[in-house]
Design an enzyme around this catalytic site. Structure first.
Site, PDB file in Angstrom:
ATOM      1  N   MET A   1       0.840  -1.197   0.000  1.00 33.67           N
ATOM      2  CA  MET A   1       0.000   0.000   0.000  1.00 33.67           C
ATOM      3  C   MET A   1       0.879   1.252   0.000  1.00 33.67           C
ATOM      4  O   MET A   1       0.405   2.354   0.318  1.00 33.67           O
ATOM      5  CB  MET A   1      -0.950  -0.008   1.201  1.00 33.67           C
ATOM      6  CG  MET A   1      -1.904  -1.204   1.159  1.00 33.67           C
ATOM      7  SD  MET A   1      -3.441  -0.921   2.027  1.00 33.67           S
ATOM      8  CE  MET A   1      -2.853  -0.654   3.679  1.00 33.67           C
TER       9      MET A   1
ATOM     10  N   ALA B   1       4.045   3.991   0.955  1.00 35.75           N
ATOM     11  CA  ALA B   1       4.742   4.504   2.146  1.00 35.75           C
ATOM     12  C   ALA B   1       5.814   3.479   2.541  1.00 35.75           C
ATOM     13  O   ALA B   1       5.849   2.969   3.659  1.00 35.75           O
ATOM     14  CB  ALA B   1       3.778   4.799   3.292  1.00 35.75           C
TER      15      ALA B   1
ATOM     16  N   HIS C   1       9.207  -3.423   3.545  1.00 39.21           N
ATOM     17  CA  HIS C   1       8.811  -3.683   2.153  1.00 39.21           C
ATOM     18  C   HIS C   1      10.040  -4.023   1.304  1.00 39.21           C
ATOM     19  O   HIS C   1      10.007  -4.930   0.474  1.00 39.21           O
ATOM     20  CB  HIS C   1       8.160  -2.437   1.542  1.00 39.21           C
ATOM     21  CG  HIS C   1       6.892  -1.999   2.212  1.00 39.21           C
ATOM     22  ND1 HIS C   1       6.801  -0.825   2.914  1.00 39.21           N
ATOM     23  CD2 HIS C   1       5.666  -2.564   2.266  1.00 39.21           C
ATOM     24  CE1 HIS C   1       5.567  -0.681   3.373  1.00 39.21           C
ATOM     25  NE2 HIS C   1       4.854  -1.722   3.005  1.00 39.21           N
TER      26      HIS C   1
ATOM     27  N   GLY D   1       4.879 -10.302   4.287  1.00 37.38           N
ATOM     28  CA  GLY D   1       5.592 -10.158   5.548  1.00 37.38           C
ATOM     29  C   GLY D   1       4.903 -10.890   6.695  1.00 37.38           C
ATOM     30  O   GLY D   1       3.679 -10.901   6.795  1.00 37.38           O
TER      31      GLY D   1
ATOM     32  N   VAL E   1      10.801  -7.012   9.763  1.00 36.34           N
ATOM     33  CA  VAL E   1      11.951  -6.112   9.908  1.00 36.34           C
ATOM     34  C   VAL E   1      11.609  -5.081  10.978  1.00 36.34           C
ATOM     35  O   VAL E   1      10.515  -4.500  10.970  1.00 36.34           O
ATOM     36  CB  VAL E   1      12.288  -5.417   8.562  1.00 36.34           C
ATOM     37  CG1 VAL E   1      13.439  -4.438   8.735  1.00 36.34           C
ATOM     38  CG2 VAL E   1      12.616  -6.460   7.503  1.00 36.34           C
TER      39      VAL E   1
ATOM     40  N   ARG F   1       2.515   3.182   9.131  1.00 39.98           N
ATOM     41  CA  ARG F   1       1.813   4.084  10.059  1.00 39.98           C
ATOM     42  C   ARG F   1       2.754   4.700  11.097  1.00 39.98           C
ATOM     43  O   ARG F   1       2.358   5.643  11.784  1.00 39.98           O
ATOM     44  CB  ARG F   1       0.686   3.350  10.775  1.00 39.98           C
ATOM     45  CG  ARG F   1      -0.492   2.999   9.871  1.00 39.98           C
ATOM     46  CD  ARG F   1      -1.623   2.386  10.678  1.00 39.98           C
ATOM     47  NE  ARG F   1      -2.822   2.180   9.885  1.00 39.98           N
ATOM     48  CZ  ARG F   1      -3.070   1.098   9.155  1.00 39.98           C
ATOM     49  NH1 ARG F   1      -2.188   0.124   9.103  1.00 39.98           N
ATOM     50  NH2 ARG F   1      -4.196   0.999   8.467  1.00 39.98           N
TER      51      ARG F   1
HETATM   52  P1  AMP Z   1       1.440  -2.951   3.455  1.00 33.19           P
HETATM   53  O1  AMP Z   1       2.020  -1.918   2.553  1.00 33.19           O
HETATM   54  O2  AMP Z   1       1.373  -2.541   4.884  1.00 33.19           O
HETATM   55  O3  AMP Z   1       0.151  -3.541   2.925  1.00 33.19           O
HETATM   56  O4  AMP Z   1       2.469  -4.169   3.454  1.00 33.19           O
HETATM   57  C1  AMP Z   1       2.861  -4.797   2.260  1.00 33.19           C
HETATM   58  C2  AMP Z   1       3.634  -6.048   2.597  1.00 33.19           C
HETATM   59  O5  AMP Z   1       4.798  -5.698   3.361  1.00 33.19           O
HETATM   60  C3  AMP Z   1       2.816  -7.033   3.458  1.00 33.19           C
HETATM   61  O6  AMP Z   1       3.070  -8.350   3.035  1.00 33.19           O
HETATM   62  C4  AMP Z   1       3.372  -6.770   4.845  1.00 33.19           C
HETATM   63  O7  AMP Z   1       3.259  -7.880   5.712  1.00 33.19           O
HETATM   64  C5  AMP Z   1       4.826  -6.473   4.529  1.00 33.19           C
HETATM   65  N1  AMP Z   1       5.446  -5.725   5.633  1.00 33.19           N
HETATM   66  C6  AMP Z   1       4.978  -4.583   6.214  1.00 33.19           C
HETATM   67  N2  AMP Z   1       5.776  -4.211   7.250  1.00 33.19           N
HETATM   68  C7  AMP Z   1       6.759  -5.147   7.318  1.00 33.19           C
HETATM   69  C8  AMP Z   1       7.889  -5.346   8.170  1.00 33.19           C
HETATM   70  N3  AMP Z   1       8.173  -4.513   9.172  1.00 33.19           N
HETATM   71  N4  AMP Z   1       8.675  -6.416   7.952  1.00 33.19           N
HETATM   72  C9  AMP Z   1       8.402  -7.297   6.940  1.00 33.19           C
HETATM   73  N5  AMP Z   1       7.357  -7.164   6.112  1.00 33.19           N
HETATM   74  C10 AMP Z   1       6.545  -6.116   6.284  1.00 33.19           C
END
Ligand code: AMP
Length: 257
Positions: free
Chosen positions: A30, A32, A37, A147, A176, A187
């Site tokens: 998503m 940011a 990521h 993740g 991470v 966030r």
């Molecule tokens: P999002 O942009 O929040 O929808 O996350 C996109 C992908 O990145 C999802 O598969 C999340 O689980 C992964 N992700 C987000 N934060 C982390 C993190 N701190 N460590 C590893 N993967 C992450």
């Protein structure tokens, strides 16, 4: 790096690649973007000939309109980060194109999706599963990288992939964390300085409390609003609010003392 905002142009491009027998890794996000990521992106680059990253802030998975409105969208920075990682393709799908059906068709899971995050965010996982199914068909990738930070989401997407015989392999990547162990999240930038200082206590409470109940008490005493802390299937799951920012995390139970 080729940026596609036209889903159909991407699909045509992918057909040409499939003909050339190039493997594709897919990282749905998503935006940011942060090092969490990027760890998925790096793994995909290691394991595939080409890597596709999608950026789409999916409205159907937000149960709180204020959360959707506040969600950070630094697109130029994101594209610069992806270029620096030598990502091959970025997909920026339009909402109207992804939801031509007006969200009349959706994927629901009946049990796991109603617990933990699902109990606090009604409809959240319907939105997640539906958009991921659409993106999986559009990406037509060999592997998709997710993740462990969003463990329940990972479990549900794996379950969907099995239930519907989806051809893309699901690859889970470790969470991470910042140097103070706060799980990286898009966030986190919404936390003010005092909240950011307090935030690592969340991970500490999850890992150090002898029971979920004590973790809840410790977090409340530290000034967090606790949505839940629960032990399930060898892991401890938590969600808390610091001011207006909601944080989630999970840890293996053997790491708790
Ligand atoms: P999002 O942009 O929040 O929808 O996350 C996109 C992908 O990145 C999802 O598969 C999340 O689980 C992964 N992700 C987000 N934060 C982390 C993190 N701190 N460590 C590893 N993967 C992450």
């Amino acid at each position: 790096m080729i940026v596609f905002d036209d889903v159909d142009a991407w699909r045509q491009h992918r057909c040409d690649q499939t003909r050339a027998a190039l493997t594709l890794g897919f990282v749905p996000t998503m935006g940011a973007l942060h090092e969490g990521h990027l760890s998925l992106v790096r793994r995909s680059r290691r394991e595939n000939d080409r890597t596709l990253v999608s950026i789409f802030v999916n409205p159907t998975q937000f149960n709180d309109p204020a959360d959707l409105a506040r969600y950070p969208r630094p697109l130029t920075d994101d594209l610069n980060l992806l270029r620096a990682e030598q990502v091959d393709f970025v997909l920026l799908p339009e909402e109207t194109r992804l939801y031509t059906d007006g969200y009349r068709y959706r994927v629901s899971e009946l049990y796991v999706s109603k617990e933990l995050e699902g109990a606090k965010r009604p409809g959240h996982f319907d939105g997640v599963l539906t958009v991921v199914l659409k993106l999986l068909h559009i990406a037509s990738a060999d592997r998709m990288y997710l993740g462990e930070k969003d463990w329940q989401q990972l479990t549900l997407i794996r379950g969907m992939a099995t239930a519907f015989f989806l051809p893309t392999a699901i690859v889970a990547c470790p969470t991470v964390r910042a140097s103070d162990d706060l799980a990286l999240s898009s966030r986190n930038v919404l936390l003010d300085a005092r909240e950011r200082e307090k935030a690592p206590k969340f991970y500490r409470a999850l890992t150090s409390a002898p029971s979920a109940e004590i973790a809840r008490q410790d977090l409340r005493a530290a000034g967090f609003v606790v949505d839940y802390v629960e032990d399930r299937d060898g892991r401890r799951f938590g969600a808390v609010c610091l001011g207006r920012v909601r944080l989630i995390d999970n840890v293996p139970l053997e790491r708790t003392e």
